[in-house]
Write a protein that holds these residues in place. Structure first.
Motif, short mmCIF file in Angstrom:
data_model
loop_
_atom_site.label_atom_id
_atom_site.label_comp_id
_atom_site.label_asym_id
_atom_site.label_seq_id
_atom_site.Cartn_x
_atom_site.Cartn_y
_atom_site.Cartn_z
N UNK A 110 -3.94 10.34 5.99
CA UNK A 110 -4.57 11.04 4.86
C UNK A 110 -5.23 12.34 5.33
N UNK A 162 0.83 -1.21 0.00
CA UNK A 162 0.00 0.00 0.00
C UNK A 162 0.86 1.26 0.00
N UNK A 163 1.92 1.26 0.82
CA UNK A 163 2.80 2.43 0.88
C UNK A 163 3.43 2.71 -0.47
N UNK A 164 3.64 1.66 -1.27
CA UNK A 164 4.26 1.82 -2.57
C UNK A 164 3.38 2.59 -3.54
N UNK A 165 2.05 2.46 -3.38
CA UNK A 165 1.16 3.02 -4.40
C UNK A 165 0.22 4.12 -3.92
N UNK A 166 0.08 4.27 -2.61
CA UNK A 166 -0.99 5.14 -2.14
C UNK A 166 -0.80 6.61 -2.56
N UNK A 167 0.44 7.04 -2.73
CA UNK A 167 0.71 8.42 -3.12
C UNK A 167 0.23 8.76 -4.52
N UNK A 168 0.00 7.75 -5.35
CA UNK A 168 -0.44 7.99 -6.73
C UNK A 168 -1.95 7.93 -6.88
N UNK A 169 -2.64 7.83 -5.74
CA UNK A 169 -4.10 7.68 -5.81
C UNK A 169 -4.80 8.92 -5.26
N UNK A 191 -5.66 0.35 7.85
CA UNK A 191 -6.83 1.15 7.50
C UNK A 191 -6.90 2.41 8.38
N UNK A 215 -9.72 -4.00 4.19
CA UNK A 215 -10.02 -4.52 5.54
C UNK A 215 -11.25 -5.43 5.51
N UNK A 223 -10.47 0.78 3.28
CA UNK A 223 -11.66 0.18 3.90
C UNK A 223 -12.00 -1.14 3.20
N UNK A 243 -6.69 -3.95 9.02
CA UNK A 243 -7.51 -3.03 9.82
C UNK A 243 -6.61 -1.99 10.52
N UNK A 288 -6.00 6.33 7.37
CA UNK A 288 -7.00 7.41 7.47
C UNK A 288 -6.43 8.56 8.29
N UNK A 317 -9.17 6.06 0.40
CA UNK A 317 -10.11 5.69 1.47
C UNK A 317 -10.85 4.39 1.10
#
Lengths: 282, 351
Positions: free
Chosen positions: B152, B91-98, B145, B111, B108, B142, B149, B104
């Motif tokens: 973010x 998740x850390x690898x891709x979350x910045x591009x979303x 998650x 989880x 969720x 979880x 949040x 969010x």
């Protein structure tokens, strides 16, 4: 067993949904209504983290909020306020009386434990309080005055001892155009009372922070220092990422280049939690 | 079939194996001899039972299978931790591009999805190893998650997040008999209670570790759980509560026995240290006695381990600096021999 697992699954699903709903409702509430402050900041107050390019595994970007505090002139050993560190030194206003108002026990005359030799006052653990951040206000002007005073003293010292003198090296500091204009100027437990004292929401933001007791050389120096702010890191959402692409942290370097390469608006919401509302390259 | 869980089934299989071994012995010694029909009926009954239990719970029918199962348990534990870490880093690898709504929705969704996947795997996995792996990932998702949040939306960190984490860990632990998640739940609950107790003195919750006494109420509560709520349907759960409760009680006590200045008590530091040393020795000795009386091996073993730690840290504190090393280690050995004698006598007295 199967029935119990069925119930556990339903309870687990409900728990995840409910917990997320509470967290998202809190975030929505924070961003609703009149914010606690809307500050127009620059790279002086917000910096790209020093290590973010090397954090190859983390694609997110978080800006660091830089703030300062102004110690009493008598304790301002570096000159022009707390230049490098957000936390650490004792702001002039965070004195013994203010610490008592924040819930700390006052420093008693017999503060030192008779056997252990430790200070009972200093053994108190940090407490949470609302902290007022002032942007480009009297505290910043005072820091500039001290900076000019110090620069004059430094110039005189260099002239007297030569440019390579230890004193000259010791006093070298970041150029003034890199220093934050955001100062912690007050703290309290009642946010509404602080807001009525500092009504200008474009100049004063109220955030949550931790305060710990400190003492100087004398008993009368008992006071406190700001340990950290809850709003220290601010997440950059995807639409604003292009503003920061290609920027690396140069907070303490690159003198001679323009200090601020971007402007950004940070809003502090109902729960004093910040978010980046807008940002643009200069 | 009376077996309720895999642990119950395994216990029954072990009992049958022991019974058969002992029956062979007494028959060989001529003490007992079953008639042919009786013996055949007994064997048939046991064989059917073993086959049913093997089919339903994938139990180990002999010691070789048991050893292999231990290896599988270790592999599934390591796999669960690695998979949970993998989810984090993915998740850390891709979350910045979303964009934020996608971030969010993903945290969720992952989880919830991992929980449903655990349920699906649990239906088909008689061994429980794959279910354990999936349940650990659900818990990790979880935790991710709520942490994401928080990041973010720049939410102020709160100890309250520990409560839903503990609740999900306990739910999964009880539904699938997973002691690893029971421990995760206990740790979250322990941290939450300690943080709450710490805030009573006015401090900010995150500093609860600075005052070891904050852990005492949590430790007592955890120790009381198996007394207040019957855990007999869940193999090893009562023992896990007792061990975790003892660690939560005596490890902070060990810290206070060596660093008295971290105590809430406004007393002479040496007095505080002496007080907690005494409480440590008396308390662990009390738990050894209790464990022996109630036949709680977990309690007596943990008590012995903690008692020895208390004793050796104290011996080190007293003698390491001023005593030649060979004398120091000789005294350590003598202390160990003395402990052996005491425990032998205690065992004899309680037998």
């Amino acid at each position: 067993m199967i029935r119990a697992r069925h119930h556990a699954t339903l309870a687990g699903l409900a728990l995840i949904v409910l917990t997320n709903a509470v967290a998202l409702a809190g975030a929505a509430f924070n961003r609703s209504g009149e914010p606690q402050g809307t500050l127009r900041l620059t790279e002086r107050e917000l910096s790209v983290p020093y290590v973010w390019r090397s954090k190859k595994e983390d694609s997110g970007l978080t800006l660091q909020l830089h703030w300062r505090s102004l110690p009493s002139e008598r304790h301002d050993s570096i000159g022009y306020g707390n230049v490098y560190d957000e936390a650490g030194s004792q702001p002039e206003w965070l004195d013994a009386r203010k610490m008592v108002a924040l819930g700390f026990a006052a420093q008693a005359p017999s503060d030192v434990h008779p056997v252990n030799g430790t200070s009972r006052y200093l053994q108190q653990l940090p407490r949470e309080a609302f902290i007022v951040l002032e942007l480009d206000g009297p505290a910043y002007q005072e820091s500039m005055r001290r900076a000019e005073q110090e620069a004059a003293a430094l110039e005189a010292s260099i002239k007297a001892r030569g440019p390579g003198s230890p004193r000259a090296l010791e006093r070298s500091s970041p150029p003034s155009e890199l220093r934050s204009r955001l100062f912690a100027v007050d703290a309290g437990l009642d946010r509404d009372a602080l807001r009525s004292k500092y009504p200008d929401r474009t100049k004063y933001a109220i955030v949550r922070g931790r305060i710990r007791p400190t003492t100087g050389d004398h008993a009368s120096d008992a006071g406190g220092a700001i340990d950290s702010l809850s709003a220290g890191d601010i997440n950059v959402p995807l639409p604003l990422r292009p503003v920061f692409d290609g920027l690396s942290s140069r907070r303490y370097g690159d003198p001679g280049k323009p200090a601020a390469r971007f402007d950004a608006t940070v809003v502090f919401g109902q729960r004093s939690e910040p978010w980046l509302a807008s940002a643009a390259r200069r | 079939m009376a077996a309720l869980s895999r642990s119950d089934a395994q216990r029954r299989v072990d009992d049958i194996r022991i019974f058969r071994d002992e029956l062979s012995r007494v028959e060989a010694e001529g003490v007992l001899r079953l008639e042919g029909a009786q013996r055949a009926a007994l064997d048939r009954h046991h064989d059917t039972l073993l086959a049913d239990l093997k089919a339903a719970f994938d139990v180990d029918r002999d010691s070789t299978a048991k050893q292999l199962s231990l290896g599988m348990r270790v592999a599934s534990f390591i796999g669960a931790l690695a998979l949970a870490a993998s989810v984090f880093f993915l998740f850390y690898n891709f979350w910045g591009y979303l964009p934020t709504p996608a971030q969010v929705a993903i945290v969720i969704g992952v989880a919830l999805g991992s929980l449903l996947a655990t349920v699906a795997i649990g239906r088909h996995d008689a061994t429980g190893y794959f279910t354990k792996l999936a349940a650990m990932v659900t818990f990790a998702c979880f935790v991710l998650d709520l942490s994401m949040l928080g990041q973010i939306f720049n939410i102020t960190p709160s100890d309250k997040a520990l409560l839903p984490w503990a609740a999900l860990a306990f739910l999964l632990a009880y539904a699938y008999e997973l002691r690893l998640l029971q421990v995760a739940g206990i740790l979250c609950l322990c941290a939450f209670i300690a943080a709450r107790v710490g805030t009573w003195s006015g401090m900010y919750w995150i500093y609860f570790g600075e005052r070891p006494e904050d852990f005492f109420p949590a430790a007592l509560l955890i120790l009381l759980v198996p007394c207040a709520f019957d855990q007999s349907r869940f193999a090893g759960f009562a023992a896990t509560y007792r061990i975790c409760g003892m660690l939560a009680l005596f490890l902070p006590m060990l810290v206070l026995a060596n660093w008295g200045s971290t105590s809430y008590l406004d007393l002479d530091r040496n007095l505080v240290q002496g007080l907690y040393q005494t409480l440590g020795f008396v308390g662990t000795a009390g738990f050894i006695w209790l464990g022996t009386r109630r036949d709680w091996k977990d309690v007596s073993n943990t008590g012995v381990a903690l008692f020895v730690i208390f004793l050796y840290t104290k011996l080190f504190d007293w003698w390491w600096d001023w005593m030649p090393k060979y004398v120091f280690f000789l005294l350590m050995a003598l202390a160990a021999v003395l402990l052996l004698v005491v425990f032998k006598r205690l065992r004899g007295a309680l037998a």
